[in-house]
Each structure stands twice: as structure tokens, then as C-alpha cells.
Design a protein around this motif. Sequence first.
Motif, PDB file in Angstrom:
ATOM      1  N   THR A 397       0.912  -1.193   0.055  1.00 13.29           N
ATOM      2  CA  THR A 397      -0.083   0.077   0.082  1.00 13.29           C
ATOM      3  C   THR A 397       0.893   1.332   0.027  1.00 13.29           C
ATOM      4  OG1 THR A 397       0.011   0.044   2.284  1.00 13.29           O
ATOM      5  CG2 THR A 397      -1.878  -1.204   1.252  1.00 13.29           C
ATOM      6  N   GLU A 398       0.366   2.387  -0.375  1.00 14.48           N
ATOM      7  CA  GLU A 398       0.986   3.444  -0.144  1.00 14.48           C
ATOM      8  C   GLU A 398       1.606   4.007   1.211  1.00 14.48           C
ATOM      9  OE1 GLU A 398       1.952   5.346  -2.695  1.00 14.48           O
ATOM     10  OE2 GLU A 398       0.994   3.706  -4.070  1.00 14.48           O
ATOM     11  N   ALA A 399       0.647   3.457   2.227  1.00 16.37           N
ATOM     12  CA  ALA A 399       1.115   3.751   3.623  1.00 16.37           C
ATOM     13  C   ALA A 399       2.413   3.029   3.838  1.00 16.37           C
ATOM     14  CB  ALA A 399       0.074   3.331   4.510  1.00 16.37           C
ATOM     15  N   THR A 400       2.402   1.901   3.436  1.00 13.32           N
ATOM     16  CA  THR A 400       3.758   0.668   3.502  1.00 13.32           C
ATOM     17  C   THR A 400       4.817   1.262   2.960  1.00 13.32           C
ATOM     18  OG1 THR A 400       2.231  -1.103   3.822  1.00 13.32           O
ATOM     19  CG2 THR A 400       4.282  -1.583   3.106  1.00 13.32           C
ATOM     20  N   ALA A 402       5.530   4.436   2.289  1.00 16.60           N
ATOM     21  CA  ALA A 402       6.021   5.433   3.051  1.00 16.60           C
ATOM     22  C   ALA A 402       6.741   5.024   4.386  1.00 16.60           C
ATOM     23  CB  ALA A 402       4.936   6.468   3.525  1.00 16.60           C
ATOM     24  N   ARG A 450       5.247   9.204   8.208  1.00 13.74           N
ATOM     25  CA  ARG A 450       4.410  10.169   7.745  1.00 13.74           C
ATOM     26  C   ARG A 450       3.973  10.119   6.273  1.00 13.74           C
ATOM     27  NH1 ARG A 450       5.718  15.959   8.828  1.00 13.74           N
ATOM     28  NH2 ARG A 450       3.342  16.251   8.955  1.00 13.74           N
ATOM     29  N   THR A 451       2.533   9.866   5.919  1.00 14.15           N
ATOM     30  CA  THR A 451       2.130   9.909   4.615  1.00 14.15           C
ATOM     31  C   THR A 451       2.117  11.128   3.909  1.00 14.15           C
ATOM     32  OG1 THR A 451      -0.304   9.994   4.906  1.00 14.15           O
ATOM     33  CG2 THR A 451       0.930   7.518   5.047  1.00 14.15           C
ATOM     34  N   GLN A 453      -0.529  12.467   2.458  1.00 13.85           N
ATOM     35  CA  GLN A 453      -1.595  13.060   2.750  1.00 13.85           C
ATOM     36  C   GLN A 453      -1.501  13.490   4.132  1.00 13.85           C
ATOM     37  OE1 GLN A 453      -1.340   9.700   1.842  1.00 13.85           O
ATOM     38  NE2 GLN A 453      -2.508   9.515   0.028  1.00 13.85           N
ATOM     39  N   GLU A 454      -1.111  13.073   5.050  1.00 13.22           N
ATOM     40  CA  GLU A 454      -0.749  13.704   6.424  1.00 13.22           C
ATOM     41  C   GLU A 454       0.127  14.923   6.366  1.00 13.22           C
ATOM     42  OE1 GLU A 454      -0.539  10.385   9.746  1.00 13.22           O
ATOM     43  OE2 GLU A 454       0.815  10.133   8.211  1.00 13.22           O
ATOM     44  N   LYS A 484      -4.058   5.050   8.141  1.00 16.39           N
ATOM     45  CA  LYS A 484      -2.748   4.586   7.539  1.00 16.39           C
ATOM     46  C   LYS A 484      -2.362   3.252   8.468  1.00 16.39           C
ATOM     47  CE  LYS A 484       0.661   6.889   9.982  1.00 16.39           C
ATOM     48  NZ  LYS A 484       1.556   7.912  10.643  1.00 16.39           N
ATOM     49  N   SER A 487      -3.831   0.600   6.648  1.00 15.99           N
ATOM     50  CA  SER A 487      -3.371   0.169   5.533  1.00 15.99           C
ATOM     51  C   SER A 487      -1.971  -0.540   5.548  1.00 15.99           C
ATOM     52  CB  SER A 487      -3.044   1.655   4.786  1.00 15.99           C
ATOM     53  OG  SER A 487      -2.738   1.332   3.598  1.00 15.99           O
TER      54      SER A 487
END
Length: 544
Positions: A397-400, A402, A450-451, A453-454, A484, A487
Motif C-alpha cells: 500500500t502507499e502507506a507501507t 512511506a 508520515r504519509t 496525505q498527512e 494509515k 493500510s
Amino acid sequence: MKKRIQNYKIIFLLLTALLFLSFSFKSKFFEVAKQIEIYNSLFKELNMYYVDEINPADLTDKVIKNTLKDLDPYTNFYNEQDVEDAKIRREGEYAGIGVSVYYTNQGIQIKEIYKGFSADKSGLKAGDIIVSVDGQSLKNMERDELSMFLKGTPNTEINAKILRQGKILEKVLVREKVEINPVPFYQMIDKENGYMALTRFNNKASSAVKKAFLDLKTKGMKKLVFDLRSNPGGSLLEAIKISNFFLPKGQTIVTTKAKVKKWSTKYKGSDDPLDLEIPIVILVNGSSASASEIVSGALQDYDRAVILGQRSFGKGLVQRQKELTYGTQLKLTISKYYTPSGRCIQELDYTNRDDKTGIVPKFSDSGINAFKTANGRTVFDGGGIMPDIEIKLSNKTEATKALVASKALFNFSVDYYYKNKNNLDPKNYIVTKNIFKDFVKFLETDTTFRTPQEKLFEKAYLFSNNTSILKEYENLKSKLLEKKINSVLKNEDILSRLLQEQIVLHSFYREGMYQNKIKNDKVIYKAVSLLENEPKYYQILSGK
């Protein structure tokens, strides 16, 4: 007469073409000169009249790097310090204290200790922060300044103050010659199966592989697991030499195709091989790139090894260093790599980047082409090397992504070490469900993870400068954190493995990390199982 008129026409057309090319060249040259003159005049005015002092080197460095950022990510400008760092990576040796580091606002944080060198002998640990060197505070220094403190002349001393778990320690460190072994570990797994990890293709790679291979042979190795996972690549010539160890002299190993004809080349093995018979399984993953893909692609195309793991990164762009003035360099992309069967390794098409979104398309978006190996097996292009046996993992995932790019895994390993340092066993250590739960809880407070988005959300709030919406901001911030974490939980299989590697590395160096892998890594177990099943191994290579 007609023939003479025809000749005049040909001469006229040639002259017209030459005039056009000459005009085109002069036009481009004028445009380049014009833009340089504009920058020079702008820089002069800034330097003379801007209200605050300007750092010329820093400003120029940023301008040049901004100029290159819309090209591919491998075309880079190297200032003098960058050139020195690149030389160290290429040559595999330098004078230092034997560590890899993070540069922070507090100082130089030790990321990894290399066993047996000065930092290790002085008792430094991963997570320690060097806050002062020879009386000079390192607080809030720029990266380029910090990088100069630990490297230097061999046998010179460093008087360092170290921050460890809230306490200041004083250490005297000695700079010494540090050699980075590209084969950090090799060992017999059992009586017949050998294991070797190659982590980079520096100038010592082929000699290190040869030494390890021959040593394993003396210990009875009859089959080899060759681990290229997370190897980012490096020297093209070293990749050719290593491929040649297992392929006949004279076979094409890789081809480069460039705009400049002299850089379009077929590279062939020029030496007698080490072994043309030994069964080999090569391990790759999504971080195996460039030279790793040359080796795995060549041995796959000649049906010389079974490739196992995940599709490799797809970095098929070739760079060359060009010397600039004052010790600086330009590393620029000059060509693309192609495997012996004709497959282009490159995955991303930077030439057709979307100007509005910044999205880079894949070459495979326009279709995948089939190619044949020496035994007639079908293989495909579309970026990277597709394994013969794919080991499925969850999709990151995008969170992973990051998370992996942050310091969170490292930070947890430091915290974990000081709570459990007397209860760790390198060979048998496993990240259990409970340990992973502790890690997830740790992520709720880790400030490095921190993603995008955050970051954007916080930036928008600070820009609004409206404290009356603080409560709503905190509520939304909490929801983003929850999203997050959920995810991240989707990639427990990937993160548990990375966490296990990081914790064992922290406590038992690279040697301990690989000892743990040999016993607990499911991918290595799968490779050994295949080598033990000779009919299946040769069936895969025959394509039948």
C-alpha cells in the motif's frame, strides 16, 4: 546533359541539408548560450543586491538539480562531496570509523555498525547520535557538512561526544581503512547446497563472488542459491564478469542501445567460466535492479539458472560520468540495457512523463512482447526480470511504501534492543504476532512515518493560521492515522520480514542477519527445495 542536371540537383539538396543542419546547430548553440547568460546576469544581481548573504555553491547546486529533476532520476549533478561519496560506493573502500549513518538535526545518527572496525571496537551501537566532534557541535548542520566529519586520513583520531538513550558518552575513535565487502555472507546450508549474498556491484564484486564460490566448492557445494535481493546494482563490467563465471566465453551477456552510436555495444564474456554445470537458483525481488537484472536476465535467457522471487525493479537505463569543472561531475543516462534475447529491462518511460500530473507511464502500458530463451522458453519484456517461479506477496500500500522509506523500522529496532538485548538469539529469532502488534502501536507515535496525505493536511492547517479549528484538525488527524495504520496492516507479511531483519541486524551485525535468513527465510527454503528436486529444476529450464 540530363545526368549533369541530376548531379546538380543532388549537390543542391546536399548543400541545402548541410545549411539546414548548420543553422539548426547554431540556433541550438545560441539558445544554450543565451540561457547561460541570463542565469549569470541574474546570479550577479542577486549576489550584489539581495538583502541577506547568499551561498553561491548551495544556490547553484539547487538550480542545477532542479534543471535535471524532470529527466529520469538517474541523471544527476554531483558536487565535490557527491563525487567523493560515489567514488566510495564504486571502489568499496574509504577511511572512516566503519558505520552507515543518518544525518539529523541533532548530529550524525549511526544506522549500522560494521563488525570489527573502530566504531565497533569502541562500543558504539546503532541508534547512537554523534553530537560533537573535536569540540565542534554538529547540531543543525547541513548534510554536506556532516558527511565530512567521520571520513579522513587513516590513523587520525576523532574525539566524539555520543548521545545514547538520553546520556552523553565520550569516545575516542580512530579513522581506518574500511573495506565494504559486496559479498557480506556466504555459507553452506547443508552438505550440498551453498548460499551466497551479493549486495552491490562495486569494483570488488566479481573478485568477492569468485573467492566465495571457490571456497564453497572446497566445502562440498554442488548447488548454489545466489541471493541478489535488494541489490541496487552498480558496475556494468562487474555484472558482465559475474555472468561470465557461469556462461561460456564469447556469449553475449547484455546489449546497450544509445543515441550516440559508439555507446551502442554488445558485451560478451571474455574469460573462461568458473562452472558451466552447477545448478543455480537466483533470488530477486522488487529492489533488485540494474546490474542485478543484467546477471539474472542473462542467466535466464541462456537457461543457466532458475530465477525465483518477485519481478525485479526494472532499471534498464545506463549512466556514464562526465567530468565537469572544479571537481564536479554529471552522471547522465546514455543508453538502455537489453538482455541476450532482446528484452528491454527498463520499466518506466520517463520521456513521456505527464507534465500536469507528473505520472511516468510504463513501457508495458503499450503492450508486452514475447521473446525466446536458448531452450525456446517464452519470456516477456515490460520492465524488469520476471521470475521463473514467483513468490507471491501482498501488494504494498502507499502507506507501507512511506513506512519503508521512513526511519520507523530502524527506530523500533533501537527501542526493542534496549528492552530485550539479553533475550535475543540470532539464528532462532522470529517476529511473532505480539511483536508485530507492539510495532504497530509504536507507529502511532513515531514522528518519522508520515504519509503524503498527512504532510499535506498539516501544511494546509498551518497555512490557514486558524487556531479556532484546532479540535476539528485533531479529529481529522486522528482519522488519517487510523486509516494509515489499517493500510499498513494489509502488508504484515512484508513488514514482519523487514522488521525481523532490522532487529537481528541491530544486535548481531550482518552475519547474524544472514544466519537468521538461512534458517527462517521461506524464499531460501523454497530455493533449496527446488535444487533438491532435480527433475523439476531441469524441467523448468527446458520449458517442457
